[in-house]
Write a protein that holds these residues in place. Structure first.
Motif, mmCIF file in Angstrom:
data_model
loop_
_atom_site.group_PDB
_atom_site.id
_atom_site.type_symbol
_atom_site.label_atom_id
_atom_site.label_comp_id
_atom_site.label_asym_id
_atom_site.label_seq_id
_atom_site.Cartn_x
_atom_site.Cartn_y
_atom_site.Cartn_z
ATOM 1 N N GLY A 28 3.355 -1.286 5.781
ATOM 2 C CA GLY A 28 4.831 -1.547 5.853
ATOM 3 C C GLY A 28 5.580 -0.210 6.027
ATOM 4 N N ARG A 29 5.082 0.606 5.162
ATOM 5 C CA ARG A 29 5.694 2.063 5.441
ATOM 6 C C ARG A 29 5.643 2.584 6.589
ATOM 7 N NH1 ARG A 29 2.896 3.380 0.721
ATOM 8 N NH2 ARG A 29 4.107 2.750 -1.214
ATOM 9 N N ILE A 30 4.606 2.648 7.139
ATOM 10 C CA ILE A 30 4.337 3.006 8.363
ATOM 11 C C ILE A 30 5.200 2.297 9.492
ATOM 12 C CG2 ILE A 30 2.314 3.377 10.244
ATOM 13 C CD1 ILE A 30 0.452 3.806 7.908
ATOM 14 N N ALA A 31 5.128 0.843 9.443
ATOM 15 C CA ALA A 31 6.068 0.243 10.312
ATOM 16 C C ALA A 31 7.412 0.686 10.456
ATOM 17 C CB ALA A 31 5.843 -1.063 9.965
ATOM 18 N N SER A 32 7.895 0.643 9.008
ATOM 19 C CA SER A 32 9.351 1.185 8.937
ATOM 20 C C SER A 32 9.444 2.757 9.556
ATOM 21 C CB SER A 32 9.613 1.025 7.398
ATOM 22 O OG SER A 32 9.718 -0.089 7.033
ATOM 23 N N GLY A 33 8.560 3.731 9.138
ATOM 24 C CA GLY A 33 8.812 4.839 9.675
ATOM 25 C C GLY A 33 8.609 4.768 11.352
ATOM 26 N N LEU A 34 7.915 3.773 11.729
ATOM 27 C CA LEU A 34 7.813 3.856 13.338
ATOM 28 C C LEU A 34 9.350 3.329 13.705
ATOM 29 C CD1 LEU A 34 4.161 2.745 13.929
ATOM 30 C CD2 LEU A 34 5.138 4.908 14.513
ATOM 31 N N HIS A 35 9.656 2.282 13.353
ATOM 32 C CA HIS A 35 11.054 1.668 13.865
ATOM 33 C C HIS A 35 12.379 2.538 13.455
ATOM 34 C CE1 HIS A 35 9.621 -2.438 14.586
ATOM 35 N NE2 HIS A 35 9.316 -2.484 13.225
ATOM 36 N N GLN A 36 12.398 3.479 12.517
ATOM 37 C CA GLN A 36 13.246 4.403 12.275
ATOM 38 C C GLN A 36 12.983 5.543 13.018
ATOM 39 O OE1 GLN A 36 13.239 4.801 7.843
ATOM 40 N NE2 GLN A 36 14.141 2.674 7.618
ATOM 41 N N VAL A 43 -0.279 8.113 2.698
ATOM 42 C CA VAL A 43 -1.553 7.883 2.764
ATOM 43 C C VAL A 43 -2.331 8.317 1.438
ATOM 44 C CG1 VAL A 43 -3.894 8.569 3.762
ATOM 45 C CG2 VAL A 43 -1.662 7.942 5.106
ATOM 46 N N LEU A 44 -2.049 9.463 1.087
ATOM 47 C CA LEU A 44 -2.668 10.044 -0.190
ATOM 48 C C LEU A 44 -2.268 9.331 -1.329
ATOM 49 C CD1 LEU A 44 -2.335 13.965 0.160
ATOM 50 C CD2 LEU A 44 -4.605 12.418 0.413
ATOM 51 N N ALA A 45 -0.887 8.772 -1.562
ATOM 52 C CA ALA A 45 -0.582 7.901 -2.758
ATOM 53 C C ALA A 45 -1.304 6.746 -2.797
ATOM 54 C CB ALA A 45 0.774 7.678 -2.484
ATOM 55 N N SER A 46 -1.351 6.100 -1.377
ATOM 56 C CA SER A 46 -2.175 4.678 -1.283
ATOM 57 C C SER A 46 -3.602 4.873 -1.783
ATOM 58 C CB SER A 46 -1.975 4.206 0.143
ATOM 59 O OG SER A 46 -0.640 3.970 0.316
ATOM 60 N N PHE A 47 -4.303 6.071 -1.358
ATOM 61 C CA PHE A 47 -5.706 6.232 -1.380
ATOM 62 C C PHE A 47 -5.814 6.334 -3.137
ATOM 63 C CE2 PHE A 47 -9.299 8.931 -1.899
ATOM 64 C CZ PHE A 47 -10.328 8.257 -1.349
ATOM 65 N N THR A 48 -4.962 7.068 -3.722
ATOM 66 C CA THR A 48 -5.123 7.439 -5.073
ATOM 67 C C THR A 48 -4.956 6.197 -5.835
ATOM 68 O OG1 THR A 48 -4.490 9.835 -4.775
ATOM 69 C CG2 THR A 48 -4.259 8.736 -7.036
ATOM 70 N N ILE A 49 -4.076 5.532 -5.612
ATOM 71 C CA ILE A 49 -3.605 4.033 -6.218
ATOM 72 C C ILE A 49 -4.967 3.140 -6.199
ATOM 73 C CG2 ILE A 49 -2.317 2.214 -6.325
ATOM 74 C CD1 ILE A 49 0.069 4.006 -5.670
ATOM 75 N N ALA A 50 -5.306 2.981 -4.868
ATOM 76 C CA ALA A 50 -6.497 2.253 -4.604
ATOM 77 C C ALA A 50 -7.779 2.671 -5.296
ATOM 78 C CB ALA A 50 -6.902 2.014 -2.981
ATOM 79 N N ILE A 51 -8.180 3.767 -5.299
ATOM 80 C CA ILE A 51 -9.277 4.312 -5.940
ATOM 81 C C ILE A 51 -9.153 4.190 -7.630
ATOM 82 C CG2 ILE A 51 -10.679 6.239 -6.445
ATOM 83 C CD1 ILE A 51 -10.885 4.893 -3.669
ATOM 84 N N SER A 52 -8.140 4.521 -8.105
ATOM 85 C CA SER A 52 -7.568 4.301 -9.470
ATOM 86 C C SER A 52 -7.769 2.923 -9.948
ATOM 87 C CB SER A 52 -6.289 4.808 -9.990
ATOM 88 O OG SER A 52 -6.192 6.101 -9.536
ATOM 89 N N MET A 53 -7.160 1.923 -9.083
ATOM 90 C CA MET A 53 -7.281 0.597 -9.352
ATOM 91 C C MET A 53 -8.791 0.005 -9.390
ATOM 92 S SD MET A 53 -4.597 -0.412 -10.299
ATOM 93 C CE MET A 53 -4.810 -2.262 -10.579
ATOM 94 N N SER A 54 -9.573 0.616 -8.524
ATOM 95 C CA SER A 54 -11.043 0.274 -8.684
ATOM 96 C C SER A 54 -11.546 0.376 -10.021
ATOM 97 C CB SER A 54 -11.970 0.827 -7.561
ATOM 98 O OG SER A 54 -11.425 0.651 -6.188
ATOM 99 N N ILE A 55 -11.372 1.562 -10.666
ATOM 100 C CA ILE A 55 -11.996 1.976 -11.919
ATOM 101 C C ILE A 55 -11.361 0.939 -13.010
ATOM 102 C CG2 ILE A 55 -12.150 3.662 -13.718
ATOM 103 C CD1 ILE A 55 -12.064 5.710 -11.478
ATOM 104 N N VAL A 56 -10.015 0.675 -12.838
ATOM 105 C CA VAL A 56 -9.283 -0.335 -13.832
ATOM 106 C C VAL A 56 -9.843 -1.717 -13.340
ATOM 107 C CG1 VAL A 56 -7.170 -1.492 -14.302
ATOM 108 C CG2 VAL A 56 -7.017 1.020 -13.505
ATOM 109 N N ILE A 57 -10.095 -2.295 -12.279
ATOM 110 C CA ILE A 57 -10.787 -3.398 -12.021
ATOM 111 C C ILE A 57 -12.233 -3.730 -12.873
ATOM 112 C CG2 ILE A 57 -11.632 -5.201 -10.385
ATOM 113 C CD1 ILE A 57 -9.281 -3.864 -8.373
ATOM 114 N N ALA A 58 -12.894 -2.590 -12.560
ATOM 115 C CA ALA A 58 -14.083 -2.556 -13.182
ATOM 116 C C ALA A 58 -14.238 -2.894 -14.619
ATOM 117 C CB ALA A 58 -14.895 -1.455 -12.848
#
Length: 189
Positions: free
Chosen positions: A65-73, A90-105
């Motif tokens: 969604g952020r990428i799509a908004s950035g392209l439109h704007q 990208v870095l923020a999303s990657f960090t959140i996704a990896i952190s969430m993997s540990i939390v989910i486990a």
């Protein structure tokens, strides 16, 4: 553009992607059948699967969604180049996704322990979801950027592409990498 023209445009752009998503969903189901056979080796792993897949969709859907908004704007160019705004997202999303993997486990293991149900060890849960999380994140980020940029250059509205891309790539590669991670952890352990 009239309302009927806009409807036709959305339908024309989204239908092929949705059909590809359907095939991807069927493939994910087949991989899930194999992952279920691993449940004897890693009891309780299936508890984490829906949360793992949902988290990939939520995190990378927001990135798309952020990428799509950035392209439109006009804030993001549809090509691979150094862009601080895109890199930070990208870095923020990657960090959140990896952190969430540990939390989910951890939460999956804790929930099973609280219920007194048999489960794999916490290090096994963390290793499986961490490996699957890292691999899935790399594929999702690259897949999102390639498909959204290519679609945008061809005149497609990226908003019509983000949802199906994220769910399809997340399900197909999430399940595939979960299976790969169980094989790796079983081989190491």
């Amino acid at each position: 553009m009239s309302a009927s023209e806009e409807f036709a445009s959305i339908y024309r752009e989204a239908l092929p992607v949705l059909l590809i998503s359907l095939v991807g969903g069927l493939f994910s189901g087949l991989v899930l059948e194999i992952v279920i056979s691993q449940a004897d080796t890693f009891p309780g792993l299936l508890v984490a699967v829906p949360v793992f897949l949902a988290t990939r969709g939520n995190v990378y859907g927001a990135l798309g969604g952020r990428i799509a908004s950035g392209l439109h704007q006009g804030l993001i160019e549809p090509r691979f180049q150094r862009d601080e705004r895109l890199l930070n997202a990208v870095l923020a999303s990657f960090t959140i996704a990896i952190s969430m993997s540990i939390v989910i486990a951890t939460l999956s293991w804790a929930a099973l322990a609280l219920l007194g149900w048999e489960s794999a060890s916490l290090p096994e849960f963390v290793a499986i979801l961490l490996v699957a999380g890292v691999l899935t994140s790399v594929v999702l980020i690259l897949g999102l950027l390639v498909v959204i940029f290519a679609g945008y250059k061809r005149g497609y509205d990226p908003d019509n592409l983000v949802g199906p891309i994220v769910t399809t790539l997340g399900d197909v590669f999430g399940m595939s990498f979960l299976l790969l991670a169980t094989i790796l952890v079983e081989a190491i352990g």
